[in-house]
Design an enzyme around this catalytic site. Structure first.
Site: not given
Ligand code: GLU
Length: 477
Positions: A243-244
């Protein structure tokens, strides 16, 4: 004949996993003199966008993953899927399902609450002709479901995972055509893979459960079953889904950060495979020769942004200056840094490529030579532009102003002579000079910097910090 494909759903950015799948397909196609096909799986009109398809294609091109055929758009092939669904209906291998979304959802939720597994209960398979006629008359929307053969052992030999099997009793009669006429992923995928004569399906591991359904479809349609290879998951360093938090997920973010595409491709190649030995840095051409699909690991791959950054700096160090100039141009433009001569820029790049982790940093380092104003590290000012440092800079300024030939050799000689005359160490001049010229505590060899900047700028920058620090000194009083 090897024919492989990448089949993105255009519902968002081009992410790391998709790019890695594309790369492995590409490598496999190239090393086997096969074809690499691009198919856009835009069957879901609510989630697919043209923009996303564009971004994905742009991303593949940026990474030099050029496709040989396509793009094919599934949204333009609906009549084909319909034709095959009708064939299955006619042969009794599929049936109409009139069940409403609500009923199915309720059944599913009820089962979930009671901790039972739930499969479609085949209620529409057993409709009488009269019931069917009534539903038709009422115009109840109908989907098409595939009739999963009962008690069949579905087996395939995955190139990476080996033999995998599942009994068909664990597979429900899944929908192949929705009530609105759009095909589901599994159905459109099989029809296209067969019609496009795909020899090897190389895709992410999360599709294994789909593969069982797809094999049943291949059999029902008398299609030749391709080979399958399911690529490992890519997780963050903490073992969680990417994820980010782990760095950008979108490839185009890395472009914006100034990661070189060749470095990114190299790094992606290592997410699930390694050529063996200590070899970590290799070109796309070398990867084509070295890649072995059967050597792809089963275990999860770990995405490590620091490693990518390290690799990028290695690529920057090893890259040709002209290649870096091409890459850095858009960053210079973005930062509104103009330049006159490319020749000079190439010299600046040469001097700074060893200390730039990405093109953005390289642009910042170039800016120091080209911009009017630079910023100064606070620590640099405190450490070297104190009273003593300024005194040294004042002495050096007087000497440099008098120098008629101003180059690497003469400026170094003058500085060293000055130091010995004043009984100081050369470093007592060099450190303040570096901060004055670059604003930084560390950087390329100082006389190279002096030489590249030229007399006028060097004098200007020294004068500037002399007044600047006097001001800040007087503020302190
Ligand atoms: N559209 C599917 C995806 O993006 C393709 C999967 C496949 O390669 O079959 O996951």
């Amino acid at each position: 004949m090897v024919r492989v494909r990448i089949a993105p759903s255009p519902t968002g950015a081009i992410h790391i996993g998709l790019a890695r799948s594309a790369l492995y397909n590409f490598l496999f196609a190239r090393q086997n003199n096969g074809k690499f096909i691009l198919r856009i799986e835009d069957t879901d009109p609510t989630r697919s966008t043209k923009e996303s398809a564009e971004v994905i294609m742009e991303g593949f091109k940026w990474l030099s993953l050029y496709w040989d055929e396509g793009p094919y758009f599934q949204s333009q092939r609906f009549p084909i899927y319909k034709e095959y669904a009708e064939k299955l209906l006619k042969e009794g291998k599929a049936y109409y399902c009139y069940c409403s979304e609500e009923r199915l959802r309720e059944e599913r939720e009820k089962a979930l609450k009671e901790k039972r597994s739930w499969q479609y209960d085949r209620c529409c398979l057993y409709l009488t002709e009269r019931e069917k006629a009534r539903l038709e008359k009422e115009g109840v929307p109908k989907a098409v479901r595939f009739l999963v053969p009962s008690e069949r052992n579905v087996v395939f030999n995955d190139i990476i995972h080996g033999r995998i099997e599942r009994n068909s009793r664990d597979i429900e009669d899944f929908v192949i055509l929705r009530a609105d006429g759009t095909p589901t992923y599994n159905f459109a995928c099989v029809i296209d893979d067969a019609l496009m004569e795909i020899s090897h399906v190389i895709r992410a591991v999360e599709h294994i459960s789909n593969t069982f359904k797809q094999i049943l479809l291949y059999e029902a349609l008398n299609f030749k079953i391709p080979f399958f290879a399911h690529l490992p998951l890519i997780l963050g360093k903490d073992g969680k889904k990417l994820s980010k938090r782990h760095g950008a997920v979108s490839i185009m973010e890395y472009k914006k950060m100034g990661i070189l595409p060749e470095a990114l491709v190299n790094y992606l190649a290592l997410l699930g495979w390694s050529p063996g030995g200590d070899l970590e840095i290799f070109s796309l051409e070398e990867a084509i020769k070295l890649f072995r699909l059967e050597k792809v690991k089963k275990s999860n791959a770990i995405f490590d942004f620091q490693k990518l950054e390290w690799m990028n700096s290695e690529y920057i160090k090893r890259s040709d200056n002209k290649r870096l100039l091409e890459g850095v141009k858009e960053f210079l433009k973005e930062k509104e840094i103009s330049y006159e001569k490319e020749e000079k820029l190439l010299d600046i790049i040469q001097l700074n490529k060893d200390r730039s982790r990405n093109l953005c940093e390289l642009a910042d380092n170039i800016a120091i030579y080209l911009k009017e104003e630079i910023s100064y590290d606070k620590e640099g000012i405190e450490k070297y532009l104190d009273k003593k440092g300024r005194e040294s800079l004042g002495e050096l300024l007087a000497v440099y102003e008098e120098l008629s030939v101003f180059n690497k050799e003469t400026t170094e000689k003058a500085l060293r002579e000055l130091a010995s005359e004043k009984n100081k160490k050369p470093a007592e001049y060099i450190h303040p000079l570096r901060v004055a010229l670059t604003g930084k505590l560390v950087g390329p060899p100082i006389f190279d910097v002096v030489n590249l900047m030229g007399k006028e700028l060097v004098i200007k920058r020294i004068k500037k910090v002399l007044t600047f620090s006097l001001e800040s000194n007087s503020e302190n009083n």
